[in-house]
Design a protein around this motif. Structure first.
Motif, PDB file in Angstrom:
ATOM      1  N   PRO A  27       0.767  -1.259   0.000  1.00 45.08           N
ATOM      2  CA  PRO A  27       0.000   0.000   0.000  1.00 45.08           C
ATOM      3  C   PRO A  27       0.795   1.306   0.000  1.00 45.08           C
ATOM      4  CG  PRO A  27      -0.943  -1.567   1.541  1.00 45.08           C
ATOM      5  CD  PRO A  27       0.332  -2.171   1.035  1.00 45.08           C
ATOM      6  N   LEU A  28       1.736   1.476   0.930  1.00 42.79           N
ATOM      7  CA  LEU A  28       2.457   2.756   0.983  1.00 42.79           C
ATOM      8  C   LEU A  28       3.445   2.891  -0.173  1.00 42.79           C
ATOM      9  CD1 LEU A  28       2.932   3.101   4.829  1.00 42.79           C
ATOM     10  CD2 LEU A  28       1.572   4.588   3.349  1.00 42.79           C
ATOM     11  N   THR A  29       4.075   1.806  -0.565  1.00 44.16           N
ATOM     12  CA  THR A  29       4.959   1.849  -1.734  1.00 44.16           C
ATOM     13  C   THR A  29       4.156   2.247  -2.960  1.00 44.16           C
ATOM     14  OG1 THR A  29       6.414   0.163  -0.784  1.00 44.16           O
ATOM     15  CG2 THR A  29       6.537   0.492  -3.175  1.00 44.16           C
ATOM     16  N   ARG A  30       2.987   1.652  -3.115  1.00 45.05           N
ATOM     17  CA  ARG A  30       2.121   1.995  -4.240  1.00 45.05           C
ATOM     18  C   ARG A  30       1.761   3.482  -4.205  1.00 45.05           C
ATOM     19  NH1 ARG A  30      -3.919  -0.413  -5.748  1.00 45.05           N
ATOM     20  NH2 ARG A  30      -4.085   0.759  -7.695  1.00 45.05           N
ATOM     21  N   ALA A  31       1.416   3.975  -3.027  1.00 44.06           N
ATOM     22  CA  ALA A  31       1.051   5.392  -2.911  1.00 44.06           C
ATOM     23  C   ALA A  31       2.204   6.296  -3.339  1.00 44.06           C
ATOM     24  CB  ALA A  31       0.631   5.701  -1.472  1.00 44.06           C
ATOM     25  N   VAL A  32       3.423   5.968  -2.903  1.00 46.66           N
ATOM     26  CA  VAL A  32       4.586   6.784  -3.267  1.00 46.66           C
ATOM     27  C   VAL A  32       4.858   6.673  -4.764  1.00 46.66           C
ATOM     28  CG1 VAL A  32       7.084   7.072  -2.968  1.00 46.66           C
ATOM     29  CG2 VAL A  32       5.617   6.719  -0.962  1.00 46.66           C
ATOM     30  N   VAL A  33       4.885   5.464  -5.295  1.00 44.58           N
ATOM     31  CA  VAL A  33       5.148   5.285  -6.722  1.00 44.58           C
ATOM     32  C   VAL A  33       4.126   6.057  -7.550  1.00 44.58           C
ATOM     33  CG1 VAL A  33       5.119   3.605  -8.623  1.00 44.58           C
ATOM     34  CG2 VAL A  33       6.374   3.092  -6.520  1.00 44.58           C
ATOM     35  N   GLU A  34       2.862   5.893  -7.243  1.00 47.93           N
ATOM     36  CA  GLU A  34       1.832   6.563  -8.042  1.00 47.93           C
ATOM     37  C   GLU A  34       1.923   8.081  -7.947  1.00 47.93           C
ATOM     38  OE1 GLU A  34      -1.679   3.197  -8.278  1.00 47.93           O
ATOM     39  OE2 GLU A  34      -1.998   4.927  -6.962  1.00 47.93           O
ATOM     40  N   ARG A  35       2.152   8.609  -6.744  1.00 46.77           N
ATOM     41  CA  ARG A  35       2.197  10.071  -6.610  1.00 46.77           C
ATOM     42  C   ARG A  35       3.421  10.635  -7.312  1.00 46.77           C
ATOM     43  NH1 ARG A  35      -1.115  13.638  -5.301  1.00 46.77           N
ATOM     44  NH2 ARG A  35      -2.495  12.020  -4.535  1.00 46.77           N
ATOM     45  N   VAL A  36       4.565   9.943  -7.240  1.00 44.16           N
ATOM     46  CA  VAL A  36       5.769  10.412  -7.940  1.00 44.16           C
ATOM     47  C   VAL A  36       5.566  10.326  -9.453  1.00 44.16           C
ATOM     48  CG1 VAL A  36       8.196   9.885  -8.401  1.00 44.16           C
ATOM     49  CG2 VAL A  36       7.374  10.004  -6.043  1.00 44.16           C
ATOM     50  N   VAL A  37       5.053   9.211  -9.932  1.00 45.71           N
ATOM     51  CA  VAL A  37       4.786   9.075 -11.371  1.00 45.71           C
ATOM     52  C   VAL A  37       3.825  10.167 -11.816  1.00 45.71           C
ATOM     53  CG1 VAL A  37       3.651   7.618 -13.105  1.00 45.71           C
ATOM     54  CG2 VAL A  37       5.324   6.614 -11.539  1.00 45.71           C
ATOM     55  N   HIS A  38       2.779  10.395 -11.035  1.00 47.31           N
ATOM     56  CA  HIS A  38       1.794  11.424 -11.364  1.00 47.31           C
ATOM     57  C   HIS A  38       2.432  12.810 -11.410  1.00 47.31           C
ATOM     58  CE1 HIS A  38      -1.379  14.358 -10.095  1.00 47.31           C
ATOM     59  NE2 HIS A  38      -2.049  13.737 -11.036  1.00 47.31           N
ATOM     60  N   SER A  39       3.309  13.112 -10.455  1.00 51.59           N
ATOM     61  CA  SER A  39       3.896  14.457 -10.373  1.00 51.59           C
ATOM     62  C   SER A  39       4.804  14.759 -11.551  1.00 51.59           C
ATOM     63  CB  SER A  39       4.673  14.633  -9.070  1.00 51.59           C
ATOM     64  OG  SER A  39       5.881  13.908  -9.110  1.00 51.59           O
ATOM     65  N   ALA A  40       5.429  13.726 -12.110  1.00 49.63           N
ATOM     66  CA  ALA A  40       6.380  13.931 -13.204  1.00 49.63           C
ATOM     67  C   ALA A  40       5.854  13.458 -14.552  1.00 49.63           C
ATOM     68  CB  ALA A  40       7.677  13.179 -12.889  1.00 49.63           C
ATOM     69  N   ALA A  41       4.690  12.814 -14.564  1.00 54.00           N
ATOM     70  CA  ALA A  41       4.160  12.179 -15.775  1.00 54.00           C
ATOM     71  C   ALA A  41       5.235  11.291 -16.402  1.00 54.00           C
ATOM     72  CB  ALA A  41       3.638  13.213 -16.773  1.00 54.00           C
ATOM     73  N   ASP A  42       5.917  10.551 -15.550  1.00 51.69           N
ATOM     74  CA  ASP A  42       7.039   9.719 -15.981  1.00 51.69           C
ATOM     75  C   ASP A  42       6.875   8.314 -15.405  1.00 51.69           C
ATOM     76  OD1 ASP A  42       9.480   8.491 -16.502  1.00 51.69           O
ATOM     77  OD2 ASP A  42      10.673  10.240 -15.921  1.00 51.69           O
ATOM     78  N   LEU A  49      12.476   3.927  -8.651  1.00 52.99           N
ATOM     79  CA  LEU A  49      12.408   4.198  -7.219  1.00 52.99           C
ATOM     80  C   LEU A  49      12.833   2.987  -6.399  1.00 52.99           C
ATOM     81  CD1 LEU A  49       9.021   6.113  -7.139  1.00 52.99           C
ATOM     82  CD2 LEU A  49      11.228   7.067  -6.465  1.00 52.99           C
ATOM     83  N   VAL A  50      13.448   3.262  -5.243  1.00 52.41           N
ATOM     84  CA  VAL A  50      13.890   2.222  -4.320  1.00 52.41           C
ATOM     85  C   VAL A  50      13.377   2.608  -2.927  1.00 52.41           C
ATOM     86  CG1 VAL A  50      15.867   1.043  -3.295  1.00 52.41           C
ATOM     87  CG2 VAL A  50      15.995   1.840  -5.675  1.00 52.41           C
ATOM     88  N   MET A  51      12.633   1.676  -2.304  1.00 49.92           N
ATOM     89  CA  MET A  51      12.113   1.920  -0.953  1.00 49.92           C
ATOM     90  C   MET A  51      11.702   0.598  -0.335  1.00 49.92           C
ATOM     91  SD  MET A  51       8.526   3.651  -2.140  1.00 49.92           S
ATOM     92  CE  MET A  51       9.074   3.991  -3.814  1.00 49.92           C
ATOM     93  N   ASP A  52      11.452   0.629   0.973  1.00 49.42           N
ATOM     94  CA  ASP A  52      11.047  -0.552   1.721  1.00 49.42           C
ATOM     95  C   ASP A  52       9.717  -0.249   2.419  1.00 49.42           C
ATOM     96  OD1 ASP A  52      11.817  -3.204   3.193  1.00 49.42           O
ATOM     97  OD2 ASP A  52      11.288  -1.784   4.792  1.00 49.42           O
ATOM     98  N   GLU A  53       8.749  -1.128   2.249  1.00 46.79           N
ATOM     99  CA  GLU A  53       7.422  -0.898   2.834  1.00 46.79           C
ATOM    100  C   GLU A  53       7.494  -0.763   4.355  1.00 46.79           C
ATOM    101  OE1 GLU A  53       3.103  -0.499   2.645  1.00 46.79           O
ATOM    102  OE2 GLU A  53       4.724  -0.217   1.194  1.00 46.79           O
ATOM    103  N   GLY A  54       8.318  -1.566   5.007  1.00 46.02           N
ATOM    104  CA  GLY A  54       8.441  -1.460   6.460  1.00 46.02           C
ATOM    105  C   GLY A  54       8.931  -0.088   6.903  1.00 46.02           C
TER     106      GLY A  54
END
Length: 194
Positions: A27-42, A49-54
């Motif tokens: 869930p949180l990884t998805r939220a970050v990925v989607e918002r970043v993709v949305h902000s850059a249209a990229d 992106l690299v992150m850990d859900e925990g």
């Protein structure tokens, strides 16, 4: 407090999800990925992106419990829409072997101490300096942009073992760094979903 989402943003996310399957992310990884993709249209950010859900779960809790948010430049702070931020760049001075951005990180650390969320979208030297401090961050969003030092500073962040959101490429910037933090701000807490 639930956020009211404008119909244009809703349609933008619908189109994003039609082009990019993010269902495999937690869930949180998805939220970050989607918002970043949305902000850059990229769409490439989904694999960059690299992150850990925990780490994101802990950072989300700290953020919603009131942990301070430090930014490297005012433009990052301007993009964070639901929280006050600390930016000390205007008070910083460059010196031998020290950029203003790096000095701004030192000044911010003196102000907020350990446990803050650090959002760096502009200056690789700010991220490099943060890694020398005993900041014990709740999260470092390290997404500085550029051809000089950006890739290296983000690699050093990942190697540090600190809880982080970063990316592998030269891409980054104020908008995507703010978007990553906003994803955590906008994601509901367990109390809001009851």
């Amino acid at each position: 407090m639930n956020r009211v989402v404008h119909p244009i943003e809703q349609e933008s996310y619908r189109r994003l999800r039609a082009r990019l399957d993010t269902s495999r992310f937690p869930p949180l990884t998805r939220a970050v990925v989607e918002r970043v993709v949305h902000s850059a249209a990229d769409l490439e950010y989904a694999t960059d992106l690299v992150m850990d859900e925990g780490d994101l779960v802990k950072a989300h809790a700290a953020l919603h419990a009131g942990a301070p948010v430090v930014v490297d430049v005012e433009m990052v702070g301007a993009g964070i829409t639901r929280r006050e931020t600390v930016c000390r760049l205007k008070d910083a001075v460059a010196g031998p072997g020290l950029t203003r951005s790096a000095h701004g990180m030192r000044l911010a650390y003196q102000e907020v101490g350990p446990g803050a969320l650090w959002v760096i979208g502009n200056a690789p030297t700010a991220l490099e300096e943060l890694l020398t401090l005993d900041a014990d961050p709740a999260l470092v969003i390290g997404l500085p942009v550029g051809f000089v030092g950006a890739v290296e500073s983000k690699a050093a962040l990942r190697e540090s073992g600190l809880p982080a959101v970063s990316n592998v490429s030269e891409k980054g910037g104020s908008a995507v760094a703010a978007a990553a933090l906003n994803a955590l701000l906008y994601h509901p807490t367990s109390e809001e979903t009851l």
